[in-house]
Write a protein that holds these residues in place. Structure first.
Motif, PDB file in Angstrom:
ATOM      1  N   ASP A 255      42.593  44.537 -72.475  1.00 29.73           N
ATOM      2  CA  ASP A 255      43.059  45.538 -73.430  1.00 29.73           C
ATOM      3  C   ASP A 255      44.422  46.034 -72.968  1.00 29.73           C
ATOM      4  O   ASP A 255      44.910  45.655 -71.897  1.00 29.73           O
TER       5      ASP A 255
ATOM      6  N   GLU B 147      49.127  41.871 -72.987  1.00 29.78           N
ATOM      7  CA  GLU B 147      47.730  41.675 -73.407  1.00 29.78           C
ATOM      8  C   GLU B 147      47.588  40.391 -74.211  1.00 29.78           C
ATOM      9  O   GLU B 147      46.686  39.573 -73.961  1.00 29.78           O
TER      10      GLU B 147
ATOM     11  N   LEU C 130      45.422  37.105 -73.095  1.00 23.41           N
ATOM     12  CA  LEU C 130      44.357  36.592 -73.955  1.00 23.41           C
ATOM     13  C   LEU C 130      44.607  35.129 -74.329  1.00 23.41           C
ATOM     14  O   LEU C 130      43.690  34.310 -74.342  1.00 23.41           O
TER      15      LEU C 130
ATOM     16  N   LYS D  44      37.780  43.032 -65.703  1.00 19.51           N
ATOM     17  CA  LYS D  44      38.414  43.810 -66.763  1.00 19.51           C
ATOM     18  C   LYS D  44      39.849  44.153 -66.381  1.00 19.51           C
ATOM     19  O   LYS D  44      40.102  44.682 -65.294  1.00 19.51           O
TER      20      LYS D  44
ATOM     21  N   VAL E  49      32.152  39.839 -65.335  1.00 17.74           N
ATOM     22  CA  VAL E  49      33.372  39.844 -66.136  1.00 17.74           C
ATOM     23  C   VAL E  49      34.382  40.769 -65.453  1.00 17.74           C
ATOM     24  O   VAL E  49      34.052  41.884 -65.044  1.00 17.74           O
TER      25      VAL E  49
ATOM     26  N   SER F  36      37.813  32.628 -71.230  1.00 18.15           N
ATOM     27  CA  SER F  36      37.793  33.895 -71.979  1.00 18.15           C
ATOM     28  C   SER F  36      36.567  34.737 -71.678  1.00 18.15           C
ATOM     29  O   SER F  36      36.642  35.973 -71.634  1.00 18.15           O
ATOM     30  N   GLU F  37      35.422  34.074 -71.461  1.00 18.81           N
ATOM     31  CA  GLU F  37      34.185  34.820 -71.213  1.00 18.81           C
ATOM     32  C   GLU F  37      34.186  35.517 -69.861  1.00 18.81           C
ATOM     33  O   GLU F  37      33.341  36.371 -69.595  1.00 18.81           O
TER      34      GLU F  37
ATOM     35  N   GLU G 103      36.315  52.020 -65.600  1.00 18.24           N
ATOM     36  CA  GLU G 103      35.842  50.809 -66.285  1.00 18.24           C
ATOM     37  C   GLU G 103      36.606  49.533 -65.912  1.00 18.24           C
ATOM     38  O   GLU G 103      36.023  48.460 -65.876  1.00 18.24           O
ATOM     39  N   TYR G 104      37.911  49.649 -65.681  1.00 15.14           N
ATOM     40  CA  TYR G 104      38.734  48.451 -65.470  1.00 15.14           C
ATOM     41  C   TYR G 104      38.873  48.128 -63.990  1.00 15.14           C
ATOM     42  O   TYR G 104      38.929  49.021 -63.140  1.00 15.14           O
TER      43      TYR G 104
ATOM     44  N   TRP H 159      36.721  37.372 -68.740  1.00 14.76           N
ATOM     45  CA  TRP H 159      37.672  38.481 -68.749  1.00 14.76           C
ATOM     46  C   TRP H 159      37.474  39.387 -69.959  1.00 14.76           C
ATOM     47  O   TRP H 159      37.167  38.922 -71.051  1.00 14.76           O
ATOM     48  N   GLU H 160      37.708  40.683 -69.729  1.00 12.00           N
ATOM     49  CA  GLU H 160      37.834  41.650 -70.821  1.00 12.00           C
ATOM     50  C   GLU H 160      39.241  42.217 -70.700  1.00 12.00           C
ATOM     51  O   GLU H 160      39.653  42.632 -69.611  1.00 12.00           O
TER      52      GLU H 160
ATOM     53  N   ASN I 195      45.578  43.824 -82.094  1.00 11.43           N
ATOM     54  CA  ASN I 195      45.158  45.126 -81.580  1.00 11.43           C
ATOM     55  C   ASN I 195      46.148  46.208 -82.004  1.00 11.43           C
ATOM     56  O   ASN I 195      47.277  45.909 -82.399  1.00 11.43           O
TER      57      ASN I 195
END
Length: 157
Positions: A41, A22, A26, A6, A4, A35-36, A83-84, A38-39, A71
């Motif tokens: 925010d 964002e 999305l 991010k 995935v 969609s699965e 993390e990203y 990518w994460e 959000n």
């Protein structure tokens, strides 16, 4: 299926540009059926609006285009740089602040990019519509985010 990816969108207060970006991202990955993969925010450089919904005009613009968003604002955290995979700033001041913060983070891996660099029309800076008297600037922001996110996804699928 691969890992995935991010993506984090960042602007000054996380109530105008970055939540629009964002929401658009999305919306696009849902439309594309990926969609699965990518994460996604968004976050603020400053903490003024933490916990708040986006600006009313941003929400109205997204609703006008049938783009869902639920959000609330948060401030960027040092761990985000670890993390990203991608952190997108909306203007050169955002990029400068993000690069400055990333220098202090051990194991920072995020690619810090200007979202507008993906704009096929060459509009590199996503102007902050916060102080506009009407919703015209929010519509412009939405259209530019749509172009940039589409182009980025085209290059990264």
């Amino acid at each position: 299926m691969g890992d995935v990816k991010k993506v984090l969108f960042v602007c000054l207060g996380n109530i105008c540009r970055s939540p629009i970006a964002e929401a658009v991202f999305l919306h696009l990955i849902k439309q594309r059926g990926v969609s699965e993969q990518w994460e996604v925010d968004s976050a603020a450089l400053g903490g003024w609006h933490v916990g708040s919904l986006p600006d009313r005009r941003a929400r109205q613009t997204l609703a006008k285009h049938s783009v869902d968003y639920d959000n609330t604002a948060r401030q960027i955290h040092p761990n985000d740089f670890v993390e990203y995979d991608y952190i997108f700033g909306m203007d050169l001041n955002n990029i400068s602040a993000l690069n400055s913060e990333a220098k202090d983070v051990k194991n920072s891996k995020a690619k810090i990019l200007l979202l507008g660099d993906s704009d096929p029309q060459g509009e590199r800076i996503i102007r902050d519509p916060y102080y506009d008297d009407d919703s015209k600037g929010f519509e412009q922001c939405y259209q530019q985010c749509m172009r940039c996110c589409n182009a980025f996804l085209d290059q990264n699928q």
